[in-house]
Design an enzyme around this catalytic site. Structure first.
Site, PDB file in Angstrom:
ATOM      1  N   GLY A   1      -1.494 -11.689 -56.550  1.00 36.83           N
ATOM      2  CA  GLY A   1      -1.793 -12.966 -55.903  1.00 36.83           C
ATOM      3  C   GLY A   1      -2.906 -13.751 -56.556  1.00 36.83           C
TER       4      GLY A   1
ATOM      5  CG  ASP B   1      -0.093  -5.138 -62.079  1.00 37.82           C
ATOM      6  OD1 ASP B   1       0.393  -4.084 -61.615  1.00 37.82           O
ATOM      7  OD2 ASP B   1      -0.577  -6.033 -61.365  1.00 37.82           O
TER       8      ASP B   1
ATOM      9  CG  LEU C   1       9.227 -12.113 -54.273  1.00 35.04           C
ATOM     10  CD1 LEU C   1      10.722 -12.397 -54.201  1.00 35.04           C
ATOM     11  CD2 LEU C   1       8.758 -12.081 -55.727  1.00 35.04           C
TER      12      LEU C   1
ATOM     13  NE  ARG D   1      -0.190 -10.732 -52.071  1.00 33.14           N
ATOM     14  CZ  ARG D   1       0.720  -9.804 -51.805  1.00 33.14           C
ATOM     15  NH1 ARG D   1       1.819 -10.138 -51.150  1.00 33.14           N
ATOM     16  NH2 ARG D   1       0.525  -8.551 -52.169  1.00 33.14           N
TER      17      ARG D   1
ATOM     18  CE  LYS E   1       3.329  -6.623 -58.393  1.00 32.25           C
ATOM     19  NZ  LYS E   1       2.128  -6.587 -57.522  1.00 32.25           N
TER      20      LYS E   1
ATOM     21  CG  ASN F   1      -8.615  -1.483 -56.372  1.00 32.11           C
ATOM     22  OD1 ASN F   1      -9.456  -0.701 -56.816  1.00 32.11           O
ATOM     23  ND2 ASN F   1      -7.617  -1.939 -57.133  1.00 32.11           N
TER      24      ASN F   1
ATOM     25  CB  CYS G   1      -3.094  -7.706 -49.284  1.00 32.63           C
ATOM     26  SG  CYS G   1      -4.336  -8.789 -49.990  1.00 32.63           S
TER      27      CYS G   1
ATOM     28  CB  CYS H   1     -28.862  -2.991 -61.825  1.00 31.45           C
ATOM     29  SG  CYS H   1     -27.064  -2.827 -61.947  1.00 31.45           S
TER      30      CYS H   1
ATOM     31  CB  CYS I   1       2.295   4.676 -37.186  1.00 33.28           C
ATOM     32  SG  CYS I   1       1.989   5.849 -38.524  1.00 33.28           S
TER      33      CYS I   1
END
Length: 437
Positions: free
Chosen positions: A82, A103, A112, A114, A127, A174, A231, A289, A392
């Protein structure tokens, strides 16, 4: 039509698509040669490039110098979803010379709404190759490199050691991959354009640019895995990641053309429900850091799934917290569905979307509360059943619900059973008309 015939047809179709792709690549190479004709009226660009990019070259922040920079640039996009899809479209349209897309997933029907580079014809295809086809048809004068591979410490290290990218775009959404790409970009001195989207909200910033903070400066410790929604679980309204993906392309173009106003040290938040943007100023780069501070402890990439306690993907990992005798399979459920108490523990939105007939909806979140246990007790009494089946989406929350209620009603003579694999397994093994989402 027998399964063997169907399998042969599918194989033939895939082979035909590969042949078409090869011919398109040959055609693209031919057209690229044809278009590489110097313009006798310009010292820097070809005739077709001046025509194609003229509208953006008229913008002061781009101009001729900016377009030359775009043409010479290399961008890595991690994720053809997306966020990555709209970002890739606009970068290809802008004439970025080389775009590498990474990917590992295949296109699914649920993508599809998004992921705008993919179509119904691409379902089941990788993809990156779907994205390659669309981007190359948009702009054959640039180089698109599709890489179907898992992004982990080893693969990203190899990729970045072999290539000096001018910008990296995080379209993975993620936490584990976010830390991975952040550290890799810091160690390789590359800016990272990071975006995320969930439901109707989204955010965007640029890390490790012009002495600005990196992701670890702001979040030195990853959040608990159970507090992070994907998502797939929380949902997302398609245009929301579309907005952020377009803005990721914008920030990338600004970086490549050395324009002012890059979103480094600032955090853009978008609320799609009210169509409002707001910007927050981030803390500066942290001297403490672990990766970009004065005395860094992270000097090479690590195991980020272990560091975050979560996978570098949005796939749900199945749990198994019950005894084997507590499970039944979907085929067994079908036989008892008419005359049994079956409790669907998905939330109300999912239950209303699709559910098995004669099931009772008590969301898992309610079951953990006193009123949920009372509702279950009332259903049990009204049904007059001594056997209860929990269901579920994928078989995880139903196990948790069963385990909880079994303890609450430990003194009863009720038998509790979980439907292993949930509604996805029911769709695969009993009725394919039940939608997988």
């Amino acid at each position: 039509m027998c399964e063997e015939t169907i399998a042969t047809l599918i194989k033939d179709i895939k082979s035909l698509k590969e042949q078409i792709r090869e011919k398109e690549q040959l055609l693209a190479a031919h057209l690229k040669v044809q278009s590489n004709v110097p313009c006798k009226y310009s010292e820097a660009l070809q005739t077709n490039e001046i025509a194609r990019y003229s509208r953006q070259m008229l913008v002061d922040e781009v101009g001729l110098a900016g377009q030359i920079s775009l043409k010479a640039s290399k961008v890595l996009i991690v994720g053809a979803g997306g966020l990555g899809c709209p970002a890739a479209v606009y970068l290809a349209g802008a004439g970025v010379g080389q775009i590498t897309i990474v990917d590992y997933d295949e296109v699914e029907l649920s993508n599809l709404h998004r992921q705008i580079l993919h179509s119904e014809d691409d379902v089941g295809a990788s993809k990156v190759h779907s994205a390659y086809d669309k981007l190359h048809s948009l702009n054959r004068s640039i180089q698109i490199i599709p890489l179907k591979m898992h992004v982990n410490s080893a693969s990203i290290s190899q990729l970045m050691s072999d290539n000096s990218y001018d910008v990296v775009i995080d379209g993975s959404d993620n936490v584990a991959t976010r830390y991975l790409l952040n550290d890799a970009c810091v160690l390789n001195k590359m800016p990272l354009v990071s975006g995320s989207a969930l439901q109707t909200e989204a955010q965007l910033t640029v890390y490790n640019y012009n002495n600005g903070p990196c992701y670890r400066c702001l979040f030195p410790v990853p959040p608990p895995p159970d507090t992070v929604k994907s998502c797939g679980d929380g949902g997302v309204l398609g245009p929301v990641p579309g907005v952020i993906g377009c803005l990721q392309a914008l920030e990338t173009i600004k970086i490549l053309t050395k324009s002012d106003g890059v979103l480094a040290g600032r955090f853009l938040l978008f609320d799609g429900s009210t169509s409002r943007f707001r910007t927050a100023t981030l803390r500066p780069r942290s001297p403490e850091c672990a990766v970009c501070g004065h005395h860094p402890t992270v000097k090479e990439l690590q195991d980020y799934e272990q560091f975050c306690g979560a996978g570098a993907h949005d796939k749900v990992v199945s749990i198994d917290i019950l005894r084997s005798v507590d499970h039944i399979n979907p085929q067994q459920l079908e036989k008892v569905l008419e005359d049994s108490l079956v409790v669907d523990v998905r939330d109300q939105a999912q239950y209303r979307m699709c559910h098995l007939p004669k099931t009772v909806n008590i969301p898992y979140g309610e079951i953990l509360k006193a009123e949920g246990a009372k509702k279950f007790s009332d259903c049990l009494e009204a049904a007059g059943k001594r056997e209860v089946y929990f269901l579920c989406r994928r078989g995880n929350d139903s196990q948790r619900a069963l385990d909880h209620l079994k303890q609450v009603f430990s003194g009863s003579n009720v038998n509790f059973f979980n439907v292993k694999g949930g509604l996805e397994a029911y769709s695969h093994n009993v009725d394919a008309d039940f939608p997988i989402y």
